[in-house]
Design a protein around this motif. Sequence first.
Motif, PDB file in Angstrom:
ATOM      1  N   THR A 149       0.921  -1.279   0.016  1.00 37.73           N
ATOM      2  CA  THR A 149      -0.021   0.003  -0.016  1.00 37.73           C
ATOM      3  C   THR A 149       0.709   1.275  -0.216  1.00 37.73           C
ATOM      4  OG1 THR A 149      -0.234   0.340   2.288  1.00 37.73           O
ATOM      5  CG2 THR A 149      -1.659  -1.077   1.250  1.00 37.73           C
ATOM      6  N   GLY A 150       2.171   1.144   0.513  1.00 37.44           N
ATOM      7  CA  GLY A 150       3.068   2.340   0.807  1.00 37.44           C
ATOM      8  C   GLY A 150       2.619   3.274   1.629  1.00 37.44           C
ATOM      9  N   LYS A 151       1.468   3.073   2.475  1.00 36.23           N
ATOM     10  CA  LYS A 151       1.131   3.819   3.361  1.00 36.23           C
ATOM     11  C   LYS A 151       1.034   3.332   4.882  1.00 36.23           C
ATOM     12  CE  LYS A 151      -0.684   6.285   0.437  1.00 36.23           C
ATOM     13  NZ  LYS A 151      -0.077   7.687  -0.148  1.00 36.23           N
ATOM     14  N   GLN A 152       1.461   4.598   5.796  1.00 37.41           N
ATOM     15  CA  GLN A 152       1.867   4.306   7.096  1.00 37.41           C
ATOM     16  C   GLN A 152       0.549   3.897   7.950  1.00 37.41           C
ATOM     17  OE1 GLN A 152       3.680   7.597   8.755  1.00 37.41           O
ATOM     18  NE2 GLN A 152       5.185   7.706   7.351  1.00 37.41           N
ATOM     19  N   GLY A 153       0.669   2.643   8.849  1.00 36.15           N
ATOM     20  CA  GLY A 153      -0.367   2.129   9.408  1.00 36.15           C
ATOM     21  C   GLY A 153      -1.514   1.485   8.849  1.00 36.15           C
ATOM     22  N   THR A 154      -1.152   0.781   7.905  1.00 38.49           N
ATOM     23  CA  THR A 154      -2.112   0.107   7.041  1.00 38.49           C
ATOM     24  C   THR A 154      -2.926  -0.816   8.011  1.00 38.49           C
ATOM     25  OG1 THR A 154      -1.056   0.296   4.963  1.00 38.49           O
ATOM     26  CG2 THR A 154      -2.317  -1.457   5.400  1.00 38.49           C
TER      27      THR A 154
END
Length: 336
Positions: A149-154
């Motif tokens: 996802t490349g996102k923090q806190g998935t």
Amino acid sequence: MKSAIALGSVLALGACAPQAGEPNPGFLVDPVADGALFVAGKFGNTLAKVDLSSGEQTLLVESCANPHELATSPDDRYVALACYGGQTVDIFRTEDLVRTRSIDLGENARPHGIVWHANGDLYATAEGRQSVFWIREPLGAAETFEYATGKQGTHMIAVAPSGNHAWTTDLGSKTVTLVDLKTRRAPRSVEVGEEPEGIALSPDGETLWVSARGSDKAFALDPMTLEVRQEIVTGAFPLRIAVRPQGDFAVTSDLADGGLTVIDTATGEAVRSIPVAGPDGAQERMQVTILWSPDGERIYVAETRDNTIAEVDFASGEVLRRLPGTGGGDGLAIIE
């Protein structure tokens, strides 16, 4: 989760929940339910089974480090546990809570959200790896496929009825992300409020519901474009959102209010609030995960700090009883 100090600040600041209307017409359901409730004890590193007929805990086993979300297999014979303090998804038999398999997702995975799909496959977030895992045939070959996802806190996850797409809430990045599980196109992310955490897909797959705990709001999104269709004010600090199996209502778990906000999914309006612990008991009980009974008549509410699970009659808003939530019960799953 925020620390107790931060939670105290949230409670002090407060936020206005929708005014509680008159309870829905009807009567209390039979207080005796059938089936079993499974509880992940995130502080005690345990997995428990509670008999819903008697209201008693019948089994308690050691699980893994800091277990969080749970999901039952389509045939109700197994329950999968996301081991947030480690890197595995562990599978237990529902009959006796014997661990039958541990599926390693790799270094620093920290799996949290989990779905056991009707197609028989498992899907889980790996917060530490900023990714989503598809576990094909978890009771057989257990092949794993990872999608960044490349996102923090998935954190939390919802999966389409087709199994073609998954959606995550990404706490650190303040986003909701769409992951294409079949074509592997680049993920699409949009910002949705402050600290989006709860997520649920409507039974027909036409609306994605998200609760943003830092905004005290719920959002209705188009699942494919991620366009926000509606914003709904909820109670304070809505950690979770769950859609009734019938699809007619969504409910948020409002940690700082110790209650639930009921949203009419047809109109997108908050129609009533249900006190569970209430504001005075919110910090003492620390309400987290919510789960609908399969018939949509009850809501199970994990009161993590109090080691209890409140069983709420949806029609009347009455707390029918409090069940054991040993070890800081958080993740919940149910079989009939």
